[in-house]
Design a protein around this motif. Structure first.
Motif, short mmCIF file in Angstrom:
data_model
loop_
_atom_site.label_atom_id
_atom_site.label_comp_id
_atom_site.label_asym_id
_atom_site.label_seq_id
_atom_site.Cartn_x
_atom_site.Cartn_y
_atom_site.Cartn_z
N VAL A 298 0.84 -1.20 0.00
CA VAL A 298 0.00 0.00 0.00
C VAL A 298 0.88 1.25 0.00
CG1 VAL A 298 -1.72 1.31 1.31
CG2 VAL A 298 -1.91 -1.18 1.15
N VAL A 299 1.96 1.24 0.76
CA VAL A 299 2.89 2.37 0.78
C VAL A 299 3.45 2.63 -0.61
CG1 VAL A 299 5.13 3.18 1.65
CG2 VAL A 299 3.49 2.13 3.22
N ILE A 300 3.78 1.55 -1.33
CA ILE A 300 4.32 1.70 -2.68
C ILE A 300 3.27 2.32 -3.60
CG2 ILE A 300 5.02 0.40 -4.72
CD1 ILE A 300 7.26 0.78 -2.78
N VAL A 301 2.00 1.92 -3.44
CA VAL A 301 0.93 2.51 -4.26
C VAL A 301 0.84 4.01 -4.00
CG1 VAL A 301 -1.57 2.61 -4.62
CG2 VAL A 301 -0.43 0.39 -4.45
N LEU B 103 14.69 13.97 -5.97
CA LEU B 103 14.68 13.29 -4.67
C LEU B 103 13.42 12.45 -4.49
CD1 LEU B 103 16.03 16.15 -2.36
CD2 LEU B 103 17.24 14.07 -3.09
N ILE B 104 12.29 12.96 -4.93
CA ILE B 104 11.03 12.23 -4.76
C ILE B 104 11.04 10.94 -5.57
CG2 ILE B 104 8.56 12.28 -5.25
CD1 ILE B 104 8.59 15.25 -4.53
N GLU B 105 11.44 11.03 -6.84
CA GLU B 105 11.43 9.81 -7.65
C GLU B 105 12.48 8.82 -7.16
OE1 GLU B 105 11.88 8.03 -12.14
OE2 GLU B 105 12.02 10.20 -11.85
N PHE B 106 13.67 9.31 -6.83
CA PHE B 106 14.71 8.41 -6.36
C PHE B 106 14.31 7.77 -5.02
CE2 PHE B 106 18.83 7.42 -4.35
CZ PHE B 106 19.36 6.60 -5.34
N GLY B 107 13.63 8.54 -4.17
CA GLY B 107 13.14 7.99 -2.91
C GLY B 107 12.15 6.86 -3.13
N ASN B 108 11.30 7.01 -4.14
CA ASN B 108 10.35 5.95 -4.46
C ASN B 108 11.09 4.70 -4.95
OD1 ASN B 108 8.24 4.86 -6.93
ND2 ASN B 108 7.41 5.15 -4.87
N ARG B 109 12.16 4.90 -5.70
CA ARG B 109 12.96 3.76 -6.14
C ARG B 109 13.58 3.04 -4.95
NH1 ARG B 109 16.32 5.64 -11.60
NH2 ARG B 109 14.52 6.44 -12.78
N LEU B 110 14.07 3.80 -3.98
CA LEU B 110 14.70 3.20 -2.81
C LEU B 110 13.69 2.39 -1.99
CD1 LEU B 110 17.11 5.99 -1.51
CD2 LEU B 110 17.67 3.94 -2.83
N LEU B 111 12.43 2.82 -1.99
CA LEU B 111 11.42 2.09 -1.24
C LEU B 111 11.24 0.66 -1.77
CD1 LEU B 111 8.53 4.62 -0.48
CD2 LEU B 111 9.98 3.40 1.15
N MET C 266 10.26 -7.39 -8.86
CA MET C 266 11.37 -7.27 -9.81
C MET C 266 10.85 -6.91 -11.20
SD MET C 266 14.22 -7.69 -8.21
CE MET C 266 13.37 -6.69 -6.97
N GLY C 267 9.79 -7.57 -11.62
CA GLY C 267 9.21 -7.27 -12.92
C GLY C 267 8.67 -5.85 -13.00
N ASN C 268 8.04 -5.42 -11.91
CA ASN C 268 7.47 -4.07 -11.91
C ASN C 268 8.55 -3.00 -11.85
OD1 ASN C 268 5.22 -2.45 -12.11
ND2 ASN C 268 4.76 -2.44 -9.93
N ALA C 269 9.68 -3.32 -11.22
CA ALA C 269 10.80 -2.37 -11.20
C ALA C 269 11.33 -2.15 -12.61
CB ALA C 269 11.91 -2.88 -10.28
N VAL C 270 11.48 -3.24 -13.36
CA VAL C 270 11.93 -3.11 -14.75
C VAL C 270 10.89 -2.35 -15.57
CG1 VAL C 270 12.51 -4.39 -16.84
CG2 VAL C 270 13.32 -5.20 -14.62
N ALA D 40 -0.39 0.31 -16.75
CA ALA D 40 0.03 -1.07 -16.50
C ALA D 40 0.93 -1.16 -15.27
CB ALA D 40 0.74 -1.62 -17.73
N HIS D 41 1.75 -0.13 -15.05
CA HIS D 41 2.62 -0.08 -13.87
C HIS D 41 1.79 -0.10 -12.59
CE1 HIS D 41 6.32 0.55 -11.80
NE2 HIS D 41 6.08 1.81 -11.45
N PHE D 42 0.72 0.68 -12.57
CA PHE D 42 -0.15 0.70 -11.40
C PHE D 42 -0.87 -0.65 -11.24
CE2 PHE D 42 -4.35 1.32 -9.51
CZ PHE D 42 -4.01 1.91 -8.30
N LEU D 43 -1.31 -1.24 -12.33
CA LEU D 43 -2.01 -2.52 -12.25
C LEU D 43 -1.09 -3.64 -11.77
CD1 LEU D 43 -4.23 -2.35 -15.47
CD2 LEU D 43 -4.93 -1.96 -13.09
N LEU D 44 0.18 -3.58 -12.14
CA LEU D 44 1.14 -4.56 -11.64
C LEU D 44 1.32 -4.40 -10.13
CD1 LEU D 44 3.88 -4.58 -14.42
CD2 LEU D 44 2.45 -6.52 -13.71
N THR D 45 1.32 -3.16 -9.66
CA THR D 45 1.40 -2.92 -8.22
C THR D 45 0.16 -3.45 -7.51
OG1 THR D 45 2.67 -0.91 -8.68
CG2 THR D 45 1.84 -1.18 -6.45
N THR D 46 -1.00 -3.30 -8.13
CA THR D 46 -2.23 -3.87 -7.58
C THR D 46 -2.14 -5.39 -7.56
OG1 THR D 46 -3.49 -1.99 -8.44
CG2 THR D 46 -4.74 -3.93 -7.78
#
Length: 334
Positions: A37-40, A77-85, A122-126, A143-149
């Motif tokens: 949920v945090v990632i969403v 910083l915001i986008e890179f922070g999301n990547r680190l999560l 891993m797939g969603n990161a790519v 599709a990125h959001f649906l993969l997170t779902t």
């Protein structure tokens, strides 16, 4: 001299030295749900703050730097922070995998769900990298959001399975009631998909520069989204009264009440964002509400069957110890 282990599998070595409780495994599974949920929500924050291209490339943040530079400002910083999560999420998933593997008796269904979470991440990161490299293509963003779902779905399934046994599923309400619950799941899934199309046609493209949008009328697709909201609400109300009519156990009735609370929260947020002109903060709350509704819908459908109690610690080993005795019993009686 200490004995040499007969295996180099690190998960097996951990299992020999650590036996987590069933409660710990279930809490580890719940932690993956929370992190999903945090990632969403944080992924939505990237888009809503126009930080979708805060890092200009992938997997690095810039062609010359792995991390954002001062010139990139807050967006980098915001986008890179999301990547680190993503790494934090993987750590929680890893904890769940290790705990599920170390738990005795071993339950392969849990470890498989844990590895499924890992590979979806891993797939969603790519896929997220492809989104950046294609300049926030709205179809790929959806599709990125649906993969997170999808990740959230697997996490909820793991959380549910960690709290029940491995027997064959048995319905605790009549079959038509269970079918109604899965119809609600399908309607909610369709609502989520249409919501991504609304996002793809709306004003929050994810970057301040001109970004390609889905060529549909935003108001018309929003109306379709609202229509499916009414379908989901109608099915939820129908399921509530049906559960009362068939005298369902307390767990499903509590689950449908939790769903009503999530729908009410989501409905209020939805109308506020519409009449206030789509403020970013309220849209972020709407994404949170979307996750909560999906979790509640899945939990409701899964609560209408049971699979027995969680296996007790050592049950598998005890069964193995008794097996030779059971084989010798007939020979002794002859």
């Amino acid at each position: 001299m200490a004995p040499v282990p007969n295996t180099l599998n690190p998960l097996e070595l951990i299992a020999r030295r650590w036996q987590p409780s069933a409660r710990f495994v279930r809490r580890a599974a719940l932690a993956t749900v929370v992190m999903a949920v945090v990632i969403v929500v944080t992924g939505g924050a990237v888009r809503l703050t126009q930080s979708g291209l805060g890092c200009s490339t992938w997997p690095k943040c810039t062609p010359d730097s792995l991390t954002p530079t001062a010139a990139m400002g807050i967006n980098g910083l915001i986008e890179f922070g999301n990547r680190l999560l993503t790494y934090v999420l993987c750590a929680f998933i890893g904890l769940f995998i290790v705990a599920a593997r170390a738990r005795s008796p071993r339950r392969r269904s849990l470890t498989r769900l844990g590895w499924a979470q890992f590979w979806v991440v891993m797939g969603n990161a790519v896929w997220g990298g492809i989104v950046v490299l294609t300049g926030l293509n709205p179809y790929l963003v959806a599709a990125h959001f649906l993969l997170t779902t999808g990740l959230l779905t697997v996490c909820v399934l793991a959380w549910q399975r960690a709290g029940e046994g491995d027997e064959e599923p048995r319905g605790i309400v009549p079959r038509p009631v269970r079918q109604l619950s899965w119809l609600l799941v399908l309607a909610t899934a369709a609502l989520t998909v249409i919501g991504t199309v609304v996002t793809g046609t709306g004003p929050h493209a994810g970057d301040a520069r001109k970004v390609h949008r889905i060529p549909l009328n935003w108001q018309e697709i929003t109306q379709l989204h609202v229509d499916f909201v009414y379908i989901v609400v109608g099915l939820s109300v129908a399921l509530f009264f049906t559960l009362r009519a068939v005298k369902a156990p307390p767990a499903p009735r509590r689950a449908v009440l939790a769903l009503f609370a999530a729908i009410a929260f989501q409905g209020v947020v939805g109308y506020v964002q519409y009449f206030m002109g789509l403020p970013a903060l309220v849209i972020g709350l709407h994404m949170l509400g979307s996750s909560l509704v999906w979790i509640c819908v899945l939990r409701l459908a899964l609560s209408l069957r049971e699979r027995g109690p969680v296996p007790e610690e050592g049950a598998g080993a005890a069964a193995d110890d008794k097996a030779p005795e059971a084989q010798l019993a007939p020979a002794t009686s002859r």
